[in-house]
Motif scaffolding. Structure first.
Motif, short mmCIF file in Angstrom:
data_model
loop_
_atom_site.label_atom_id
_atom_site.label_comp_id
_atom_site.label_asym_id
_atom_site.label_seq_id
_atom_site.Cartn_x
_atom_site.Cartn_y
_atom_site.Cartn_z
N TRP A 49 0.81 -1.19 0.11
CA TRP A 49 0.10 0.16 -0.06
C TRP A 49 1.02 1.15 -0.05
O TRP A 49 1.91 1.11 0.49
CB TRP A 49 -1.01 0.04 1.27
CG TRP A 49 -0.25 -0.14 2.67
CD1 TRP A 49 0.10 -1.43 3.20
CD2 TRP A 49 0.09 0.77 3.39
NE1 TRP A 49 0.45 -1.29 4.32
CE2 TRP A 49 0.70 0.16 4.58
CE3 TRP A 49 -0.14 2.19 3.60
CZ2 TRP A 49 0.98 0.79 5.61
CZ3 TRP A 49 0.48 3.25 4.59
CH2 TRP A 49 1.05 2.44 5.54
N THR A 50 0.51 2.20 -0.59
CA THR A 50 1.04 3.56 -0.66
C THR A 50 0.43 4.53 0.24
O THR A 50 -0.60 4.73 0.48
CB THR A 50 1.19 3.83 -2.28
OG1 THR A 50 0.06 4.22 -2.62
CG2 THR A 50 2.00 2.90 -2.85
N ILE A 51 1.44 5.58 0.63
CA ILE A 51 0.87 6.79 1.25
C ILE A 51 1.77 7.82 0.93
O ILE A 51 3.08 7.74 0.91
CB ILE A 51 0.90 6.52 2.90
CG1 ILE A 51 0.40 7.61 3.69
CG2 ILE A 51 2.50 6.13 3.69
CD1 ILE A 51 0.46 7.56 5.15
N SER A 52 0.79 9.12 0.86
CA SER A 52 1.36 10.10 0.25
C SER A 52 1.27 11.47 0.92
O SER A 52 0.16 11.43 1.73
CB SER A 52 1.13 10.63 -1.13
OG SER A 52 1.64 9.61 -2.01
N GLU A 53 2.01 12.45 1.12
CA GLU A 53 1.92 13.40 2.07
C GLU A 53 2.99 14.64 1.62
O GLU A 53 4.08 14.44 0.89
CB GLU A 53 2.32 13.43 3.58
CG GLU A 53 1.22 12.88 4.53
CD GLU A 53 -0.08 13.90 4.46
OE1 GLU A 53 0.34 15.29 4.19
OE2 GLU A 53 -0.95 13.43 4.98
N THR A 54 2.38 15.86 1.72
CA THR A 54 3.01 17.02 1.01
C THR A 54 3.42 18.12 2.28
O THR A 54 2.57 18.18 3.10
CB THR A 54 2.16 17.71 0.08
OG1 THR A 54 1.87 16.88 -0.93
CG2 THR A 54 2.80 19.09 -0.40
#
Length: 263
Positions: free
Chosen positions: A82-87
């Protein structure tokens, strides 16, 4: 007095001999195998960094040959990752945000590839290695990869055999190094050339391409019809900014010059 000293020494050894006081169970860890870094902008136009992590799903990787059962009980199975992204303004603060969204402790000791998006690479790679060289979980043998387009697209791509794209790329660089036009570069070597200020650093390039052959399952609506391909090298200026890409022929020629050809 000598007996008292021996007894105190033995007592001290007993108190410090416990080996499980700081253990971390593998099921409590989110094993990160791939890190992707891209440039982003906030509404005010201020440059930001978008970090995407590819985390192995334990239930999928330990399932039997019959496959895994999806959360809806349909038996369609789940992706092995699974992937997770944050800025955020920095990579460190972006990863800190992720800890509010996942119940597992993110562990970076098993990262196989560190991907940098094309736009981010052209802006300069030095800021994207700051956390890597400071973290005690980082390894100098992790591969550096430049992507055509956004790096997060690579980590969101499911691949045959390995499932997780980071594991697929790791195996390609490990087993096919020096063959065809494949030249792997790890963080240690990349930073060594970058800090030299004389030699231009290099990194392999990866892109998402359409599959030339599809299985019956992939031909169905919603089936995967794209895959990853290692396509040459990315050449950087001595200050760490992406200059241009080398195609297959140019990469092969450079590999001969650098004595990187094995087969």
């Amino acid at each position: 007095m000598k007996k008292v000293f021996i007894l105190l020494s033995l007592l001290f050894l007993i108190l410090t001999a416990g080996g499980c006081w700081d253990r971390r169970e593998i099921n409590d860890l989110g094993l990160v195998v791939g890190v992707a870094t891209d440039l982003a902008e906030n509404p005010e136009g201020e440059p930001m960094v978008e970090v995407t992590l590819q985390v192995i799903r334990h239930t999928a990787t330990t399932a039997g040959a019959g496959g895994t059962t999806g959360a809806d009980g349909t038996g369609e199975g789940t992706r092995p990752f699974w992937t997770i992204s944050e800025t955020s303004k920095t990579i460190r603060s972006a990863i800190a945000k992720m800890n509010y969204e996942t119940p597992k402790e993110l562990f970076f000791g098993h990262v196989r590839v560190n991907l940098i998006g094309e736009k981010a690479a052209r802006s300069g790679t030095a800021p994207f290695f700051d956390r890597l060289i400071r973290s005690r979980e980082s390894r100098g043998t992790t591969y550096v990869v430049v992507t055509k387009g956004e790096a997060k697209d690579i980590l969101e791509q499911e691949t045959p055999v390995f499932g997780a794209s980071a594991l697929m790329l790791n195996d390609i660089f490990k087993t096919k190094e020096g063959t065809q036009a494949i030249m792997s570069v790890n963080i240690k070597d990349f930073l060594y050339l970058l800090n030299s200020g004389v030699v231009c650093p290099l990194a392999p390039v990866v892109e998402v391409v359409p599959k030339t052959s599809l299985s019956s399952g992939e031909k169905k609506p919603g089936g995967g019809n794209s895959t990853l391909r290692v396509s040459g090298l990315a050449a950087f200026s001595p200050d760490g900014k992406l200059v241009d890409f080398l195609d297959e022929r140019e990469t092969l020629g450079l590999m001969w010059v650098l004595n990187k050809v094995k087969d």
